[in-house]
Design a protein around this motif. Sequence first.
Motif, PDB file in Angstrom:
ATOM      1  N   THR A  97       0.820  -1.214   0.000  1.00 14.80           N
ATOM      2  CA  THR A  97       0.000   0.000   0.000  1.00 14.80           C
ATOM      3  C   THR A  97       0.852   1.262   0.000  1.00 14.80           C
ATOM      4  O   THR A  97       1.667   1.469   0.898  1.00 14.80           O
ATOM      5  CB  THR A  97      -0.944   0.018   1.228  1.00 14.80           C
ATOM      6  N   LEU A  98       0.620   2.092  -1.011  1.00 16.98           N
ATOM      7  CA  LEU A  98       1.232   3.421  -1.080  1.00 16.98           C
ATOM      8  C   LEU A  98       0.088   4.426  -1.174  1.00 16.98           C
ATOM      9  O   LEU A  98      -0.534   4.590  -2.223  1.00 16.98           O
ATOM     10  CB  LEU A  98       2.159   3.533  -2.292  1.00 16.98           C
ATOM     11  N   SER A  99      -0.209   5.048  -0.031  1.00 13.67           N
ATOM     12  CA  SER A  99      -1.352   5.955   0.090  1.00 13.67           C
ATOM     13  C   SER A  99      -0.889   7.383  -0.147  1.00 13.67           C
ATOM     14  O   SER A  99      -0.213   7.981   0.692  1.00 13.67           O
ATOM     15  CB  SER A  99      -1.968   5.810   1.486  1.00 13.67           C
ATOM     16  N   MET A 100      -1.237   7.906  -1.299  1.00 17.85           N
ATOM     17  CA  MET A 100      -0.904   9.308  -1.600  1.00 17.85           C
ATOM     18  C   MET A 100      -1.850   9.819  -2.679  1.00 17.85           C
ATOM     19  O   MET A 100      -2.299   9.067  -3.542  1.00 17.85           O
ATOM     20  CB  MET A 100       0.568   9.477  -2.004  1.00 17.85           C
ATOM     21  N   GLY A 101      -2.158  11.086  -2.584  1.00 17.83           N
ATOM     22  CA  GLY A 101      -3.084  11.690  -3.530  1.00 17.83           C
ATOM     23  C   GLY A 101      -4.452  11.907  -2.919  1.00 17.83           C
ATOM     24  O   GLY A 101      -4.997  11.030  -2.248  1.00 17.83           O
ATOM     25  N   VAL A 116      -5.852   6.159  -2.797  1.00 20.96           N
ATOM     26  CA  VAL A 116      -6.054   7.614  -2.762  1.00 20.96           C
ATOM     27  C   VAL A 116      -7.122   7.922  -1.721  1.00 20.96           C
ATOM     28  O   VAL A 116      -8.001   7.107  -1.439  1.00 20.96           O
ATOM     29  CB  VAL A 116      -6.472   8.175  -4.139  1.00 20.96           C
ATOM     30  N   ARG A 117      -7.024   9.121  -1.137  1.00 18.68           N
ATOM     31  CA  ARG A 117      -7.905   9.526  -0.048  1.00 18.68           C
ATOM     32  C   ARG A 117      -8.809  10.666  -0.539  1.00 18.68           C
ATOM     33  O   ARG A 117      -8.340  11.786  -0.730  1.00 18.68           O
ATOM     34  CB  ARG A 117      -7.070   9.964   1.157  1.00 18.68           C
ATOM     35  N   ILE A 118     -10.085  10.371  -0.729  1.00 16.76           N
ATOM     36  CA  ILE A 118     -11.003  11.326  -1.344  1.00 16.76           C
ATOM     37  C   ILE A 118     -12.175  11.591  -0.410  1.00 16.76           C
ATOM     38  O   ILE A 118     -12.829  10.653   0.050  1.00 16.76           O
ATOM     39  CB  ILE A 118     -11.542  10.795  -2.699  1.00 16.76           C
ATOM     40  N   GLY A 119     -12.462  12.870  -0.136  1.00 18.89           N
ATOM     41  CA  GLY A 119     -13.568  13.226   0.748  1.00 18.89           C
ATOM     42  C   GLY A 119     -14.649  14.029   0.059  1.00 18.89           C
ATOM     43  O   GLY A 119     -15.725  13.530  -0.260  1.00 18.89           O
TER      44      GLY A 119
END
Length: 236
Positions: free
Chosen positions: A204-208, A224-227
């Motif tokens: 896991t590479l969590s970025m963006g 990716v982390r989207i809100g």
Amino acid sequence: MTTKVAEKITNNLAEIRQQLQILSEESPHQQSVKLLAVSKKHSLEAIKAAIAAGQMHFGENYVQEAVAKITQLKEQTTDPVQWHFIGPVQSNKTKDIAQHFDWVQSVEREKIARRLNEQRPDDSQQLNLLLQVNIDDDDNKSGLAPEQVEALAEYVMNCPKLKLRGLMTILKAGTTEDERGKSFQQMYKLYQQLQQTYGEQIDTLSMGMSGDMRQAVLEGANMVRIGTAIFGERES
């Protein structure tokens, strides 16, 4: 929550998933990308609407707010939701995090890793961990310097109730596309080095986030982390 709002969340999720599918095919890394819905400051009803649309990974920044949602949701549904803590981890909050979350994406100190390991319930699965890297050396952001990653990774690997899964970063605000590209590339190299050391469990590479999702995926992000693009503006 109105039917209209729930439909909007469903449609937003479908659109983002489609974008991620296209981006993962465009990316030289050609890997599937996991969508983390950042649900902080959004209602339980909004989260339920996202679950009904097939979203199972949610990110929260505030422990008290998150624990209330997690507890209520467990009473109301049997869906296998995965909760990710993505905010700075304070020592006095590690017990609640260790007891209620499935992932912690923002580990940057040995002390925090030690407390999470000690406070993870014996009957729970290993707590999935990402090490947060301050890749831009930003005074306003938490995270390890790149040269500190190796030592903390080794420590976490020796914690029986923790499972090291990879790395996370939040880029400095106001950077150019070129600067962002270089930071994402540096993160991908660190991620590859971790994979070479510890093998397949590093996945896991969590970025963006909403503003730089495209660039992050093209440079190797697989989470990716989207809100806001899912839920709309925060309720408070």
